[in-house]
Design an enzyme around this catalytic site. Structure first.
Site, PDB file in Angstrom:
ATOM      1  N   HIS A 191      34.858  46.953  43.001  1.00  0.00           N
ATOM      2  CA  HIS A 191      35.207  47.642  44.240  1.00  0.00           C
ATOM      3  C   HIS A 191      34.000  48.287  44.910  1.00  0.00           C
ATOM      4  CE1 HIS A 191      39.580  47.102  44.309  1.00  0.00           C
ATOM      5  NE2 HIS A 191      39.354  46.815  43.049  1.00  0.00           N
ATOM      6  N   ARG A 298      43.096  48.890  52.606  1.00  0.00           N
ATOM      7  CA  ARG A 298      42.981  49.401  51.238  1.00  0.00           C
ATOM      8  C   ARG A 298      43.042  50.926  51.261  1.00  0.00           C
ATOM      9  NH1 ARG A 298      38.773  45.151  50.950  1.00  0.00           N
ATOM     10  NH2 ARG A 298      39.430  43.580  49.414  1.00  0.00           N
ATOM     11  N   ARG A 334      48.411  48.330  52.255  1.00  0.00           N
ATOM     12  CA  ARG A 334      48.651  48.175  50.815  1.00  0.00           C
ATOM     13  C   ARG A 334      48.746  49.549  50.167  1.00  0.00           C
ATOM     14  NH1 ARG A 334      44.167  45.343  47.206  1.00  0.00           N
ATOM     15  NH2 ARG A 334      43.200  47.375  47.469  1.00  0.00           N
ATOM     16  N   GLU A 433      48.470  38.487  42.456  1.00  0.00           N
ATOM     17  CA  GLU A 433      47.169  38.778  41.834  1.00  0.00           C
ATOM     18  C   GLU A 433      47.106  38.435  40.350  1.00  0.00           C
ATOM     19  OE1 GLU A 433      45.349  42.631  43.728  1.00  0.00           O
ATOM     20  OE2 GLU A 433      47.479  43.002  43.329  1.00  0.00           O
ATOM     21  N   ASN A 456      40.440  38.179  44.181  1.00  0.00           N
ATOM     22  CA  ASN A 456      39.577  38.948  43.267  1.00  0.00           C
ATOM     23  C   ASN A 456      40.268  39.157  41.925  1.00  0.00           C
ATOM     24  OD1 ASN A 456      38.326  39.095  45.716  1.00  0.00           O
ATOM     25  ND2 ASN A 456      38.081  41.306  45.748  1.00  0.00           N
ATOM     26  N   ASP A 457      41.465  39.765  41.968  1.00  0.00           N
ATOM     27  CA  ASP A 457      42.190  40.023  40.732  1.00  0.00           C
ATOM     28  C   ASP A 457      42.781  38.742  40.150  1.00  0.00           C
ATOM     29  OD1 ASP A 457      41.861  42.656  39.961  1.00  0.00           O
ATOM     30  OD2 ASP A 457      43.371  43.406  41.356  1.00  0.00           O
ATOM     31  N   ARG A 467      35.788  41.741  36.384  1.00  0.00           N
ATOM     32  CA  ARG A 467      35.011  41.366  37.570  1.00  0.00           C
ATOM     33  C   ARG A 467      33.925  42.357  37.942  1.00  0.00           C
ATOM     34  NH1 ARG A 467      37.781  43.248  42.534  1.00  0.00           N
ATOM     35  NH2 ARG A 467      39.714  44.308  42.027  1.00  0.00           N
ATOM     36  N   CYS A 504      43.733  37.364  51.109  1.00  0.00           N
ATOM     37  CA  CYS A 504      42.963  38.521  51.566  1.00  0.00           C
ATOM     38  C   CYS A 504      41.827  38.870  50.609  1.00  0.00           C
ATOM     39  CB  CYS A 504      43.864  39.743  51.752  1.00  0.00           C
ATOM     40  SG  CYS A 504      44.666  40.293  50.237  1.00  0.00           S
TER      41      CYS A 504
END
Length: 581
Positions: A191, A298, A334, A433, A456-457, A467, A504
């Site tokens: 992040h 986010r 989100r 995810e 990403n996840d 990650r 996304c």
């Protein structure tokens, strides 16, 4: 000139003087002294040790009076460390023979001691590392060398070089003075990387140990495109990178002409191209670059960029600002997505053995309704100002999704009873995810209005790769065939049920990978604001038939490296100006 290789996480090039922070976040110059100054520096160190001894003894007495002698003995242990003969001998040797300043000697020696303690198998001894670092901080402060808040006190432009930056520290960087940053640790999907892209700061992470090789004010270049840190570059290298910056500015100017044009392929297929944001101020950048809306807001950075936990009004004001500014364009909010790598202050839980598989995201929200209710209330209240959708992260079971939806309904009833203006008819979506969500997607689609794949996840949980960990960074690949298979399955299920599906994750911000996603059937992309022009240019330069051919070829590969090499080659053929040399 020295060139160090790391992991590129935020594109662009920055050239400027280094601000070197040690592992604890202090700026300690690598300072050497003349032989004639060694005696005076030794005296400064002795005086500092005596002053810190007095402070520690005062802490011991005060603590013992309040909490008992046994608790006060914690500081007795620190006094023993401070006066340890071996420690003092090593400090003296550094000053006398290596010509280090007292501050630099303290920084290096005590940092090495702390590192050695942390590596011990004995947990009791490993915990003593914090005592060592506490002594280091006190000595450096006494020596006048520790800038307590170097990142907050910047008055000149600099490139930050440090061991690590948390997402909250990154979010707090002064964009007027910080040109870019490099860290020893970190991975491509963490992040911190996401925030760097949001701030549009060139960034490289996961370089490995390098801070003790660089001094403050050394000229450095951060190449966020290729993951390079160049230390003390020669004139030719500086000139080359300055030319690259000029070329980037020229390209940005040309791409800005696409702002008012739709993200439409050459054969007329309309793609919805939205933006991911972390902060309300980014809405303006989204509009300037022609975003169709906000595909991912986010909200966790409301928690990370403030000293206090955000109230319902804080949530409401932040959301309302973005919704009003987007002027009728869709805004997907989100809910709370704090986790082990995002350092939420509240609620505190016992240390988890594997926090990435622990209490985070929707699990955290459903466990702590005192956090979740105010956010849901704020979203429903802000929805009166525009086109708002709510999205729940890290959904793995139907029970979680239903519980979150039920709470949203309960909150709406509370608002109605209170007479507070709100909207309850907003679309509800979920993040895809984890593999479990994909495997059960034919059930989930019956319960939501839209879906959004967080690559990403999805890559992290599919490949069992942290990650944010530089040691396994080469394994974290969103183009791994297993991840692509899950994306393709998601598209098939969404299409069969007429459910809108977006991507996304950071994968969509890469123009070459965006073409692959179009070929897999994705028609909604959401990317960082800085990526909007490049992705739109890629979309407008190809046909869906070409993208489908790319996807068909890619699905025959067995490794992510082969996929990426092929995608770069195709992008070079189809949209050569987007390939960074």
């Amino acid at each position: 000139m020295v060139e160090l290789q790391g992991i590129p996480v935020a594109p662009g090039v920055a050239i400027g003087p280094a601000l070197v922070l040690n592992a604890e976040g202090y700026s300690i110059p690598r300072c050497h002294i003349a032989a004639s100054d060694a005696a005076a520096e030794q005296m400064r160190l002795r005086v500092a040790i005596e002053e810190v001894s007095k402070q520690i003894e005062a802490n011991r007495m005060q603590t013992a009076a309040v909490a008992g002698e046994e608790t006060g003995d914690i500081f007795s242990a620190q006094l023993q460390m401070l006066h340890d003969p071996r420690l003092n001998a090593e400090l003296t040797k550094r000053i006398a023979f290596q010509r280090h300043s007292a501050a630099y000697a303290v920084s290096r020696v005590l940092h090495n001691y702390a590192t050695a303690l942390r590596r011990l198998d004995n947990p009791l001894l490993a915990e003593r590392a914090q005592d060592v670092l506490d002594i280091e901080r006190q000595l450096l402060t006494e020596l006048g060398a520790a800038t307590r808040r170097p990142l907050e006190d910047l008055s000149e432009s600099a490139i930050v070089l440090c061991h690590m930056l948390t997402p909250s520290e990154t979010a707090s960087l002064d964009r007027q003075h910080v040109l870019g940053f490099c860290t020893e640790t970190g991975g491509p999907g963490g992040h911190t990387a996401i925030v760097a892209k949001g701030l549009e700061l060139p960034a490289v992470v996961g370089i490995g140990p390098f801070l003790d090789k660089i001094s403050d004010q050394t000229l450095v270049i951060v190449d966020g495109d290729h993951g390079r840190l160049i230390v003390d570059p020669d004139e030719e290298t500086v000139a080359r990178y300055r030319r690259r910056n000029e070329e980037r500015r020229d390209l940005a100017q040309r791409l800005s002409e696409l702002r008012s044009l739709p993200a439409e392929t050459s054969d007329g297929v309309r793609i919805r191209l939205s933006a991911n944001i972390e902060f309300p101020h980014e809405a303006a950048s989204c509009l300037e670059r022609g975003a169709d809306g906000i595909g991912l807001y986010r909200t966790e950075f409301l928690y990370l960029s403030s000293a206090e936990e955000p109230s319902e009004e804080d949530h409401y004001e932040a959301y309302s600002q973005v919704i009003r500014e987007m002027d009728g364009r869709p805004v997907v909010i989100r809910t709370l997505d704090l986790g082990a790598d995002k350092m939420g202050r509240h609620p505190q839980v016992d240390r988890e053995n594997n926090p990435f598989l622990g209490l985070r995201s929707i699990r955290l929200s459903l466990r702590h309704l005192d956090l979740f209710r105010p956010q849901l209330r704020a979203i429903l209240r802000a929805a009166v100002h525009g086109d708002v959708r709510v999205m729940f992260p890290l959904i793995t079971t139907l029970a979680e999704l239903r519980q979150a939806k039920m709470l949203l309904s309960t909150v709406a009833e509370d608002l109605a009873v209170s007479g507070v203006p709100f909207r309850s008819d907003i679309p509800i979506g979920m993040m895809v995810e984890v593999p479990a969500a994909v495997l059960m997607l034919d059930r989930f689609v019956r319960e939501v209005d839209f879906l959004s794949i967080g690559t990403n996840d999805l890559a992290q949980y599919t490949l069992a790769v942290d990650r944010s960990n530089e040691y396994v960074a080469e394994l974290y690949q969103s183009t791994d065939p297993s991840v692509l298979s899950l994306i393709r399955r998601s598209v098939e299920i969404a299409n069969a049920n007429d459910t809108p599906l977006a991507v996304c994750g950071e994968m969509s911000s890469n123009p070459a990978r965006a073409l692959l996603l179009l070929g897999l059937g994705i028609r909604n992309l959401s990317v960082p604001p800085s990526s909007l022009p490049r992705v739109k240019k890629a979309i407008r330069s190809v046909s869906i038939e070409e993208c489908q051919a790319i996807a068909e070829r890619v699905m025959t590969f067995e490794a992510a490296r082969d996929v990426d090499l092929y995608l770069i080659g195709r992008l070079r053929e189809l949209v050569p100006e987007l390939v960074v040399s």
